[in-house]
Design a protein around this motif. Structure first.
Motif, PDB file in Angstrom:
ATOM      1  N   LEU A  35      -2.270  -8.298   3.383  1.00  0.00           N
ATOM      2  CA  LEU A  35      -3.616  -7.863   3.755  1.00  0.00           C
ATOM      3  C   LEU A  35      -4.396  -7.376   2.542  1.00  0.00           C
ATOM      4  CD1 LEU A  35      -2.926  -6.010   7.125  1.00  0.00           C
ATOM      5  CD2 LEU A  35      -3.786  -8.331   6.779  1.00  0.00           C
ATOM      6  N   HIS A  36      -3.749  -6.595   1.685  1.00  0.00           N
ATOM      7  CA  HIS A  36      -4.419  -6.097   0.482  1.00  0.00           C
ATOM      8  C   HIS A  36      -4.835  -7.259  -0.431  1.00  0.00           C
ATOM      9  CE1 HIS A  36      -5.509  -3.317  -2.661  1.00  0.00           C
ATOM     10  NE2 HIS A  36      -4.747  -3.981  -3.507  1.00  0.00           N
ATOM     11  N   TRP A  40      -8.372  -6.743   2.155  1.00  0.00           N
ATOM     12  CA  TRP A  40      -8.439  -5.665   3.131  1.00  0.00           C
ATOM     13  C   TRP A  40      -8.320  -4.320   2.418  1.00  0.00           C
ATOM     14  CZ3 TRP A  40      -6.980  -6.064   8.760  1.00  0.00           C
ATOM     15  CH2 TRP A  40      -7.193  -7.350   9.241  1.00  0.00           C
ATOM     16  N   THR A  41      -8.945  -3.296   2.983  1.00  0.00           N
ATOM     17  CA  THR A  41      -8.781  -1.933   2.498  1.00  0.00           C
ATOM     18  C   THR A  41      -7.550  -1.361   3.178  1.00  0.00           C
ATOM     19  OG1 THR A  41     -11.159  -1.684   2.259  1.00  0.00           O
ATOM     20  CG2 THR A  41      -9.855   0.333   2.341  1.00  0.00           C
ATOM     21  N   VAL A  42      -6.571  -0.938   2.372  1.00  0.00           N
ATOM     22  CA  VAL A  42      -5.321  -0.398   2.906  1.00  0.00           C
ATOM     23  C   VAL A  42      -5.185   1.046   2.440  1.00  0.00           C
ATOM     24  CG1 VAL A  42      -2.808  -0.655   2.989  1.00  0.00           C
ATOM     25  CG2 VAL A  42      -4.253  -2.687   2.879  1.00  0.00           C
ATOM     26  N   ALA A  52      -5.331  -0.317   7.814  1.00  0.00           N
ATOM     27  CA  ALA A  52      -5.924  -1.437   7.074  1.00  0.00           C
ATOM     28  C   ALA A  52      -7.151  -1.932   7.838  1.00  0.00           C
ATOM     29  CB  ALA A  52      -4.912  -2.566   6.915  1.00  0.00           C
ATOM     30  N   THR A  53      -8.219  -2.178   7.083  1.00  0.00           N
ATOM     31  CA  THR A  53      -9.456  -2.669   7.669  1.00  0.00           C
ATOM     32  C   THR A  53      -9.854  -3.958   6.969  1.00  0.00           C
ATOM     33  OG1 THR A  53     -10.127  -0.383   8.050  1.00  0.00           O
ATOM     34  CG2 THR A  53     -11.829  -2.046   8.252  1.00  0.00           C
ATOM     35  N   SER A  54     -10.269  -4.947   7.749  1.00  0.00           N
ATOM     36  CA  SER A  54     -10.665  -6.238   7.191  1.00  0.00           C
ATOM     37  C   SER A  54     -11.906  -6.077   6.318  1.00  0.00           C
ATOM     38  CB  SER A  54     -10.937  -7.239   8.309  1.00  0.00           C
ATOM     39  OG  SER A  54     -12.037  -6.823   9.097  1.00  0.00           O
ATOM     40  N   PRO A  55     -12.139  -7.017   5.408  1.00  0.00           N
ATOM     41  CA  PRO A  55     -13.296  -6.923   4.518  1.00  0.00           C
ATOM     42  C   PRO A  55     -14.632  -6.774   5.245  1.00  0.00           C
ATOM     43  CG  PRO A  55     -11.805  -8.620   3.728  1.00  0.00           C
ATOM     44  CD  PRO A  55     -11.300  -8.179   5.076  1.00  0.00           C
ATOM     45  N   ASP A  56     -14.767  -7.390   6.418  1.00  0.00           N
ATOM     46  CA  ASP A  56     -16.031  -7.265   7.142  1.00  0.00           C
ATOM     47  C   ASP A  56     -16.052  -6.065   8.090  1.00  0.00           C
ATOM     48  OD1 ASP A  56     -14.423  -8.061   9.246  1.00  0.00           O
ATOM     49  OD2 ASP A  56     -15.497  -9.927   9.639  1.00  0.00           O
ATOM     50  N   TYR A  60      -9.060  -3.910  12.588  1.00  0.00           N
ATOM     51  CA  TYR A  60      -8.256  -2.784  12.111  1.00  0.00           C
ATOM     52  C   TYR A  60      -6.796  -3.057  12.449  1.00  0.00           C
ATOM     53  CZ  TYR A  60      -5.845   1.680  12.394  1.00  0.00           C
ATOM     54  OH  TYR A  60      -4.935   2.686  12.260  1.00  0.00           O
TER      55      TYR A  60
END
Length: 76
Positions: A35-36, A40-42, A52-56, A60
């Motif tokens: 994911l990273h 993604w923000t981890v 973890a949140t997706s780029p857009d 979650y």
């Protein structure tokens, strides 16, 4: 009116394959690294929770182990 067997849809069965599981040992490291790498923000917390949140920002994923000592044992 009867339907001819040649006009009926074919039955398709999925092939059974061996799939490589990213988290076969119940450890989230490989999934979180993927994911990273995909942008993604981890974020991990001292309680051994990982978010973890997706780029857009529309998806979650959370890894929230029941064992609060997971972080100290290095399995995150």
């Amino acid at each position: 009116m009867t339907a001819s067997a040649t006009h009926l849809p074919a039955v398709v069965r999925p092939a059974v394959e061996e799939h490589c599981r990213l988290s076969s040992d119940h450890c989230a490291d490989q999934v979180l690294e993927l994911l990273h790498a995909l942008g993604w923000t981890v974020v991990d917390t001292p309680q051994a929770n990982v978010h973890a949140t997706s780029p857009d920002g529309r998806v979650y994923v959370g890894w929230l182990p029941e064992d609060p000592t997971a972080w100290q044992r290095g399995i995150v």
